[in-house]
Design a protein around this motif. Structure first.
Motif, PDB file in Angstrom:
ATOM      1  N   LEU A 152       0.823  -1.077  -0.173  1.00 45.28           N
ATOM      2  CA  LEU A 152      -0.101   0.376   0.650  1.00 45.28           C
ATOM      3  C   LEU A 152       0.792   0.795   0.284  1.00 45.28           C
ATOM      4  O   LEU A 152       0.492   2.494  -1.080  1.00 45.28           O
ATOM      5  N   SER A 153       1.597   1.710   1.022  1.00 42.38           N
ATOM      6  CA  SER A 153       2.589   2.798   0.789  1.00 42.38           C
ATOM      7  C   SER A 153       3.782   2.641  -0.556  1.00 42.38           C
ATOM      8  O   SER A 153       3.358   3.751  -0.778  1.00 42.38           O
TER       9      SER A 153
ATOM     10  N   LEU B 252      -4.019   2.008   7.842  1.00 40.32           N
ATOM     11  CA  LEU B 252      -5.178   2.814   7.209  1.00 40.32           C
ATOM     12  C   LEU B 252      -5.859   3.961   8.404  1.00 40.32           C
ATOM     13  O   LEU B 252      -5.828   5.215   8.566  1.00 40.32           O
ATOM     14  N   MET B 253      -6.225   3.668   9.394  1.00 36.83           N
ATOM     15  CA  MET B 253      -6.655   4.343  10.691  1.00 36.83           C
ATOM     16  C   MET B 253      -4.830   5.803  10.773  1.00 36.83           C
ATOM     17  O   MET B 253      -5.142   6.681  11.107  1.00 36.83           O
ATOM     18  N   TRP B 254      -4.126   5.048  11.138  1.00 39.39           N
ATOM     19  CA  TRP B 254      -2.441   6.192  10.922  1.00 39.39           C
ATOM     20  C   TRP B 254      -2.746   7.328   9.353  1.00 39.39           C
ATOM     21  O   TRP B 254      -2.539   8.315  10.020  1.00 39.39           O
TER      22      TRP B 254
ATOM     23  N   ALA C  76     -10.685   9.645  11.040  1.00 40.63           N
ATOM     24  CA  ALA C  76     -11.658   9.812  10.608  1.00 40.63           C
ATOM     25  C   ALA C  76     -12.417   8.720   9.205  1.00 40.63           C
ATOM     26  O   ALA C  76     -13.074   8.775  10.034  1.00 40.63           O
ATOM     27  N   LEU C  77     -11.247   8.938   8.353  1.00 39.00           N
ATOM     28  CA  LEU C  77     -12.275   8.104   7.238  1.00 39.00           C
ATOM     29  C   LEU C  77     -12.214   6.908   7.614  1.00 39.00           C
ATOM     30  O   LEU C  77     -12.820   6.015   7.386  1.00 39.00           O
TER      31      LEU C  77
ATOM     32  N   SER D 125      -3.470   9.246  -2.007  1.00 36.89           N
ATOM     33  CA  SER D 125      -3.917   8.555  -0.564  1.00 36.89           C
ATOM     34  C   SER D 125      -5.202   7.799  -0.310  1.00 36.89           C
ATOM     35  O   SER D 125      -5.572   7.044  -0.199  1.00 36.89           O
ATOM     36  N   ILE D 126      -6.167   8.196  -1.486  1.00 34.31           N
ATOM     37  CA  ILE D 126      -7.472   7.393  -1.212  1.00 34.31           C
ATOM     38  C   ILE D 126      -7.107   6.587  -2.193  1.00 34.31           C
ATOM     39  O   ILE D 126      -8.324   5.183  -1.785  1.00 34.31           O
ATOM     40  N   VAL D 127      -6.577   6.587  -3.249  1.00 32.39           N
ATOM     41  CA  VAL D 127      -6.734   5.326  -4.146  1.00 32.39           C
ATOM     42  C   VAL D 127      -6.324   3.958  -3.216  1.00 32.39           C
ATOM     43  O   VAL D 127      -6.258   3.782  -3.192  1.00 32.39           O
ATOM     44  N   GLY D 128      -4.713   4.157  -2.660  1.00 39.33           N
ATOM     45  CA  GLY D 128      -4.301   4.386  -2.000  1.00 39.33           C
ATOM     46  C   GLY D 128      -5.201   3.385  -0.806  1.00 39.33           C
ATOM     47  O   GLY D 128      -4.722   2.127  -0.169  1.00 39.33           O
TER      48      GLY D 128
END
Length: 613
Positions: free
Chosen positions: A62-63, A177-179, A183-184, A302-305
Motif C-alpha cells: 500500500l505504501s 489506514l487508521m494512521w 476519521a475516514l 492517499s484516497i486510492v491507496g
C-alpha cells in the motif's frame, strides 16, 4: 444408540441459547492446548511471525502504491518508478515464500498434535472397562478416532492458521489506514460490529446441527459395520433390499443435515458482503469529500491507496468471520474426541495391588453378588470352588450366568458383594495385568485378524520364538495349513477359515501362552461331532496340569470333568461328577438325556429327503 432425527433441529427457546464458548468448550480448548500444542510454542511463534510478515507485505505494498502514484502523477521519475516496482516484486516474493512455508509448518504441527492425541485416545481406550464397549456403538468409536480427529487436524493446521494470517493482515492494514486517516477509517468500520452479533446469532444453530450430524454419521457407520458383519444372514434371508433401504435412509438424513449445516454457515457471508458495500460507499463518498476539500491534507494517491487497502482486507475479513462460524462446528468435534478421554474405567489396579500370587491355587467364589446394569439380580450369595489342577465344568440354560462367572473371575466386571480369590488372594487386590496374564482362553467367539495364521497365533505372545509357535501349531494339527497358506491373510474375521480351523487357531494360542488357568467358553459348541472329538483331544493335552474351567451347553463336552456345577437362574442347583449327576436324576440328567436323544434319534421318514427320479 438413538438414531438422530431431523426433529432434533427444531429451534430451542431463546432462554436455552448458550454463549459463544461454553464452559465445556473452554475446558476442551484448554485440554488440547496444554496437551498437544503448548510444547510446540516456539514453532507456533515462528508461524505467527511468518504470517505477520505476510500482513506487513500488504501494508508495504500500500505504501509503495501511494509512492508510485505520486511519482507517476507528480514527479515523472522513471528511476523512482523502477525502484518501486522492484520493491513491490521483492515484498510479494517474500510473501510467496511465507505462503509456501506456513502451510508446511502448520500442517506438520497439526498432524503431530493429532497423532499424539490419537495415541493418547487409543491408550486410554485400551484401559476402559468391557462395559464401555458393550454400551458404545463401534461407529461412535470410529467416528471419534477417525473422522473427528481428521476434522480437528484440518481445522488446526489449515483453517486456524489461515484465520490467524487473515486476522494479522486485517489488523496491520487497518492500523496503517487508521494512521493515514483516523476519521475516514472510523467512518468505514462503523458498521463492522454487526458481524460479531451475526456470528453469535448463528453459532447456537450451527452447534446443534453439527452435533446431530455427528450422531447421524456415527449411526451410519454402525449400520455399515452391522451390515458387513451380518452379510451372511442378509444374503441367506434375501434381505438386501431392506439393508439398502436402511442405509439409503441414513445417507439421506446425513445429506439433509449437511445442507442445513452449510446453509447455517453461509448466513455470515451475505452479511459481510452488504457491510463491505456500505464500507466502500463510505470510503468513496467520504474520501472524495476529503480529497476535494483543500483544507484537509489527503491527496488522490492517499484516497486510492485507502481504497486498495480496504479491498485488501475485504476477503481476509470475510474469512475471519467465516472462521468463527466454522469454529462452532469444530468445537463439537473437539468435544466428541475429548469425551472419550472423559470416560473413566471402574476396574483398575488398586494402590498396593500385588503382581505375584499363587495363580495355580484354588479359585473360590465366596458369597458373590452381581447384576448387570439395568437388569435383575443375577447372583446372590454364589459359592463356587474350582480346585487347582482339576477340570471343573459349569452347565445350565442360556442366561443362567455361566459365562458371567468367567468374566467375574478375570475381573471384567466388579462384584457387588462377596469375594473372589485365586490362591487365597482376592482378585481385586491383584494388579489387573498380572491377573489376566494368568488366563488362557478358548471361546466360541474367536477373534481372528486379517493376517496370516502365523501372526494370529503369535498375537497372544509377540515375543515367542519361531520354534514355540511351530510347536503350538503342531499340537493342534494346523501346522500343515500354515505351510500351505504361507503369509496369505485370512480375510475379515478369518472368513477364509472353517469353524474348526478357527478353533484350532484359538487352541494354538492357548498352547503358546500356556497360562496356569485355562478357560474354555463354549469352545466346541459350533463344531460337528467329528471335528469336536479332534479338538477335544487337543484340549485334553492343553488342560494337563492347569486349573481348567469349562463352560458348555453341549454336555458331551464335560463328561470327563472332575466336578460339574449346574446353574439355573443364577443359582447352583446341582453339583457332582457326570456319573453322580446322572444317578441323581435331576436337572442335569434331564438335560443330558434330551441332548442324547437329539443326537441319536433318527428323523421321521417324512423329514427325510425324497429321491427324485
Amino acid at each position: 444408540m438413538r438414531r438422530p432425527s431431523l426433529r432434533d433441529l427444531r429451534p430451542r427457546p431463546r432462554a436455552e441459547r448458550v454463549p459463544l464458548f461454553s464452559a465445556q468448550d473452554r475446558r476442551n480448548l484448554a485440554w488440547f492446548w496444554r496437551g498437544y500444542l503448548r510444547g510446540k510454542s516456539w514453532w507456533l511463534l515462528l508461524v505467527l511471525a511468518m504470517v505477520t510478515l505476510q500482513g506487513l507485505a500488504y501494508q508495504q505494498f500500500l505504501s509503495l502504491t501511494e509512492t508510485g502514484l505520486r511519482i507517476i502523477f507528480d514527479n515523472a521519475d522513471y528511476g523512482g518508478l523502477l525502484r518501486v516496482c522492484l520493491l513491490v516484486l521483492g515484498i510479494f516474493s517474500l510473501r510467496a515464500l511465507m505462503s509456501l512455508l506456513v502451510p508446511w509448518l502448520s500442517i506438520w504441527l497439526a498432524s503431530d498434535a493429532v497423532m499424539r492425541m490419537r495415541r493418547d485416545l487409543i491408550d486410554h481406550m485400551m484401559g476402559l472397562d468391557l462395559a464401555f464397549f458393550e454400551r458404545t456403538a463401534p461407529g461412535d468409536i470410529i467416528l471419534r478416532l477417525v473422522n473427528q480427529a481428521d476434522g480437528l487436524s484440518n481445522f488446526v493446521g489449515q483453517t486456524t492458521v489461515g484465520a490467524v494470517r487473515d486476522a494479522a493482515t486485517v489488523a496491520i492494514i487497518s492500523g496503517y489506514l487508521m494512521w493515514k486517516s483516523p476519521a475516514l477509517f472510523l467512518a468505514a468500520v462503523v458498521v463492522l460490529p454487526i458481524i460479531p452479533l451475526v456470528v453469535r446469532l448463528v453459532s447456537n444453530r450451527i452447534k446443534r446441527v453439527q452435533q446431530t450430524a455427528e450422531n447421524a454419521m456415527g449411526a451410519y457407520m454402525t449400520g455399515l459395520e452391522e451390515m458387513s458383519n451380518g452379510m451372511r444372514t442378509v444374503k441367506i434371508a434375501n434381505q438386501e433390499p431392506v439393508e439398502r433401504a436402511r442405509l439409503l435412509r441414513a445417507i439421506s438424513e446425513i445429506k439433509d443435515l449437511s445442507i442445513r449445516l452449510k446453509l447455517s454457515q453461509s448466513l455470515i457471508l451475505p452479511v459481510v458482503d452488504i457491510l463491505s458495500a456500505l464500507v466502500f460507499v463510505l470510503i468513496i463518498g467520504g474520501g472524495g469529500y476529503l480529497a476535494l476539500n483543500d483544507s484537509i491534507a489527503l491527496d488522490g494517491a492517499s484516497i486510492v491507496g485507502f481504497m486498495i487497502g480496504v479491498a485488501l482486507i475485504f476477503d481476509p475479513a470475510r474469512r475471519v468471520a467465516s472462521f468463527f462460524v466454522e469454529l462452532q462446528a469444530s468445537l463439537v468435534l473437539l468435544d466428541g474426541v475429548h469425551s472419550l478421554l472423559r470416560e473413566r474405567p471402574a476396574i483398575t489396579s488398586r494402590p498396593g495391588a500385588v503382581t505375584r500370587f499363587d495363580a495355580r491355587g484354588d479359585i473360590v467364589f465366596d458369597a458373590v453378588d452381581f447384576h448387570y446394569d439395568g437388569k435383575p439380580q443375577l447372583f446372590q450369595g454364589l459359592d463356587l470352588t474350582f480346585e487347582r489342577g482339576k477340570v471343573t465344568a459349569i452347565v445350565g440354560a442360556t442366561g443362567s450366568g455361566k459365562t458371567t462367572i468367567l468374566s467375574l473371575m478375570a475381573r471384567l466386571y466388579e462384584v457387588e458383594g462377596g469375594q473372589i480369590r485365586i490362591g487365597g488372594t482376592p482378585v481385586n487386590q491383584i494388579a489387573v495385568p498380572a491377573l489376566r496374564q494368568s488366563f488362557s482362553v478358548v471361546a466360541q467367539d474367536i477373534v481372528i485378524f486379517n493376517a496370516s495364521i502365523w501372526e494370529n497365533i503369535r498375537y497372544v505372545r509377540p515375543e515367542a520364538t519361531d520354534e514355540q509357535i511351530w510347536d503350538a501349531a503342531a499340537k493342534v494339527g494346523i501346522d500343515a495349513l500354515i505351510r500351505e497358506r504361507g503369509d496369505a491373510p485370512l480375510g475379515p474375521k478369518g472368513a477364509q477359515l472353517s469353524g474348526g480351523q478357527k478353533q484350532r487357531v484359538a487352541i494354538a494360542r492357548a498352547f503358546l501362552r500356556s497360562a496356569p488357568i485355562l478357560l474354555l467358553d463354549e469352545a466346541t459348541s459350533a463344531l460337528d461331532q467329528r471335528t469336536e472329538e479332534k479338538v477335544r483331544q487337543a484340549l485334553d493335552v492343553l488342560s494337563q496340569g492347569k486349573t481348567t474351567v469349562i463352560v458348555a451347553h453341549r454336555l458331551s463336552a464335560v463328561t470327563h470333568a472332575d466336578l460339574i456345577y449346574v446353574l439355573d437362574d443364577g443359582r447352583v442347583v446341582e453339583r457332582g461328577t457326570h456319573a453322580e449327576l446322572l444317578a441323581a436324576g435331576g436337572l442335569y440328567a434331564g438335560m443330558y438325556g434330551a441332548q442324547r436323544q437329539g443326537y441319536h434319534e433318527p428323523r421321521p421318514a417324512s423329514a427325510r429327503p425324497v429321491a427324485s427320479g
